[in-house]
Design a protein around this motif. Sequence first.
Motif, PDB file in Angstrom:
ATOM      1  N   VAL A  16       6.976  -3.188 -65.252  1.00 25.62           N
ATOM      2  CA  VAL A  16       7.509  -2.554 -66.460  1.00 25.62           C
ATOM      3  C   VAL A  16       6.604  -2.958 -67.631  1.00 25.62           C
ATOM      4  N   ARG A  17       5.996  -1.950 -68.252  1.00 27.12           N
ATOM      5  CA  ARG A  17       5.017  -2.212 -69.315  1.00 27.12           C
ATOM      6  C   ARG A  17       5.727  -2.404 -70.655  1.00 27.12           C
ATOM      7  N   VAL A  18       5.424  -3.520 -71.301  1.00 29.47           N
ATOM      8  CA  VAL A  18       6.123  -3.891 -72.535  1.00 29.47           C
ATOM      9  C   VAL A  18       5.144  -3.936 -73.701  1.00 29.47           C
ATOM     10  N   ALA A  19       5.460  -3.212 -74.764  1.00 29.04           N
ATOM     11  CA  ALA A  19       4.692  -3.327 -76.012  1.00 29.04           C
ATOM     12  C   ALA A  19       5.544  -4.127 -76.988  1.00 29.04           C
ATOM     13  N   LEU A  20       4.966  -5.176 -77.550  1.00 31.86           N
ATOM     14  CA  LEU A  20       5.718  -6.100 -78.414  1.00 31.86           C
ATOM     15  C   LEU A  20       5.259  -5.963 -79.863  1.00 31.86           C
ATOM     16  N   ALA A  21       6.175  -5.534 -80.735  1.00 25.11           N
ATOM     17  CA  ALA A  21       5.858  -5.424 -82.160  1.00 25.11           C
ATOM     18  C   ALA A  21       6.381  -6.667 -82.864  1.00 25.11           C
ATOM     19  N   LEU A  48       2.680  -7.253 -70.421  1.00 22.69           N
ATOM     20  CA  LEU A  48       2.462  -6.976 -71.849  1.00 22.69           C
ATOM     21  C   LEU A  48       1.256  -6.063 -71.997  1.00 22.69           C
ATOM     22  N   VAL A  49       1.463  -4.922 -72.673  1.00 27.49           N
ATOM     23  CA  VAL A  49       0.338  -3.984 -72.776  1.00 27.49           C
ATOM     24  C   VAL A  49      -0.197  -3.876 -74.205  1.00 27.49           C
ATOM     25  N   ARG A  50       0.551  -4.307 -75.218  1.00 22.80           N
ATOM     26  CA  ARG A  50       0.074  -4.253 -76.611  1.00 22.80           C
ATOM     27  C   ARG A  50       0.933  -5.182 -77.443  1.00 22.80           C
TER      28      ARG A  50
END
Length: 349
Positions: free
Chosen positions: A25-30, A60-62
């Motif tokens: 599961v690809r997660v982008a963290l802001a 983590l992808v971004r």
Amino acid sequence: MTTIEIDRASLRTSVAVSVRAPRVVRVALAGCGTVGASLVALIRRHQALFESRHGVRFELVRILVRDTAKDRGVALPRHLLTSSVDEFLLANADVVVEAIGGFDPAERVVRESLAAGRQVVTANKALIAAYGPALQALADAHGGSLQFEAAVGGGVPVVRTLRGELGGHGVRTITGILNGTTNFLLTALADGTRYADALTDAQAKGFAEADPSRDLQGLDAADKIRILAWLAWGVDPSTLAVRVEPLPADPEPAARAAAARHGVLKYLAGAVRGEDGTARAWVRPVIVPADHEFARVRDEENAVHIDSDSLGVLRLQGRGAGGNATASAVLGDLLEAARAVPAAAAAAA
Ligand SMILES: NC(=O)c1ccc[n+]([C@@H]2O[C@H](COP(=O)([O-])OP(=O)(O)OC[C@H]3O[C@@H](n4cnc5c(N)ncnc54)[C@H](OP(=O)(O)O)[C@@H]3O)[C@@H](O)[C@H]2O)c1
């Protein structure tokens, strides 16, 4: 001698189950500050458990931050970091976690991610108190989801409780200690610490921001009680009037006066459903008797009592602030969001 018979068929089955590849599961963290960095550390620490127990591997992808050169106490591959919101939103992510806070650029990150059908997890109480119903509608319209457990009560699972288990129980009142910063300060005053020293200590331990005025003026607790009233009764949190009485600029004399009356000064929030279906809410300093349950809620802890028709009073208590407690609530949401990611989107590792 005892002989142990091995059933090869069942052995093959159990091996096949345990080696099944987890879904990625690809997660982008802001935002990678107190909460975001703790979340990255927690994901890494518990990755093996997520894989074996939930069949999920988070990738983590971004990561969106203001300053890509800052040391965050966790090792982050440089190529993941960006300070551009546009670039962040282009990330090929299944779940977007918003841990920036406030409105700009958090609101844009959440809205555009939901409009793209993504699963969104946020810890942002100000955003949910202002736009929760509209954001939920956006999630519903585009097939995504919106999780915000960490927005109220830090690590205390009050959002999940009101959204789920207590949904059909006819909630009558909600009362609680919803602000960890002020509870930390008032606990220190009750223990005899001077206010200035208590504030310095709270800031050093990460329980108070450099500018704690939203906490001291009751605005943070007001956002949280609005969100709980929305979940309990469906009222629009942005229009619910909350009577807010700030803490005194120097709460030391009030804390001393409370002790003289065998009580403890606490900063409470509450909401009640009226006969006509409307809701009223308040935030105010209250002297509670020394033997009251709220008097024993210490330091950064939060507590919520929910009184409902069929369940009576349900009591929830736990760490209401701090990176780890908050990140653990975000992590619970992340697992929930991962379940909602269509199998076709989440690739096998
Ligand atoms: N801390 C707690 O105990 C706690 C408890 C409950 C809920 N929350 C909620 O969790 C959220 C995050 O809080 P926090 O304490 O982790 O905040 P924080 O430590 O201030 O971290 C905020 C992060 O957002 C990034 N950021 C801020 N403005 C940005 C911008 N314009 N563009 C890109 N990145 C930006 C910052 O980047 P830089 O690091 O580069 O500056 C930082 O990484 C908030 O909604 C807060 O209300 C926090």
